[in-house]
Design an enzyme around this catalytic site. Sequence first.
Site: not given
Ligand SMILES: NC(=O)c1ccc[n+]([C@@H]2O[C@H](COP(=O)([O-])OP(=O)(O)OC[C@H]3O[C@@H](n4cnc5c(N)ncnc54)[C@H](OP(=O)(O)O)[C@@H]3O)[C@@H](O)[C@H]2O)c1
Length: 248
Positions: A12-13, A150, A137
Amino acid sequence: MSRLQGKIAVITGGNSGIGFATAKEYLAEGAKVIITGRKQQALDEAKEALQGKVLTVLSDTGNMKDIGQLKGKIESLAPKIDILFVNAGIGKFAPIDQVDEAHYDELFNINVKGAYFTIQQLLPLFNDSGSIILNASINAHIGMAGSSVYSATKGALITMARTLSAELLDRRIRVNVISPGPVTTPILGKIVPQEQVSQLREGIIAKVPLGRFGNPEEIAKVAVFFGSDDSSFVLGAELIADGGMATL
Ligand SMILES: NC(=O)c1ccc[n+]([C@@H]2O[C@H](COP(=O)([O-])OP(=O)(O)OC[C@H]3O[C@@H](n4cnc5c(N)ncnc54)[C@H](OP(=O)(O)O)[C@@H]3O)[C@@H](O)[C@H]2O)c1
């Protein structure tokens, strides 16, 4: 490598950041990969970047109607699945006196409710001995001011992995958690204005013992471990991949 040969994975995402890197890594390991996302154009761009090798499903994790239709959409592409990476999530930060109901509801709706019902809806499609991976996270482990809601959403995923692993024992479906530290993805630019991103990054880097952000590929490799039979004796567990931020 072919640690996921013959396996079918849903991410997902999967059009961005960690989810996209995991799709790439899963494909390289031999899996058939289906990514979901809430924007068709972003899904199309991700598919193109992966040379058309992934299947895509438009589905908003924050919308129960979409989640209700997800099983049918996935089933039309793959009758059975082996891996579900519950990765879609958002970040929003504010001190408690500035958190309103919309902030709270949006985070819990996508990060917790969406995750939970995605799992519930896709369980009937799972082959026994499958693997569910939740993306939490390190915010669930550190007291970072401004992250109260969060962090609570991510803490909820960690407990969810344990209870669901217990409930799914008879099907030998393992549920585990990855808790990333700061990782270079587009997420920061969705949390603060672009011009503030580099300053925010510098402040975070100062708190990381390894002195840098992680790369999405470094989290994707953990997702390969949890998705593959290499982790066959691991369930209800959490792997913190954070450059030492929460652990040293
Ligand atoms: N990057 C970090 O530092 C970090 C650290 C700890 C945890 N995380 C976790 O890792 C996961 C991925 O994050 P990321 O850093 O890779 O960020 P990202 O590049 O923003 O990726 C998040 C993905 O989730 C999608 N998404 C968000 N809300 C959604 C919804 N309602 N329905 C379907 N898709 C949705 C986004 O789509 P859109 O493009 O449409 O927004 C995007 O494809 C998240 O759960 C985040 O909390 C990230």
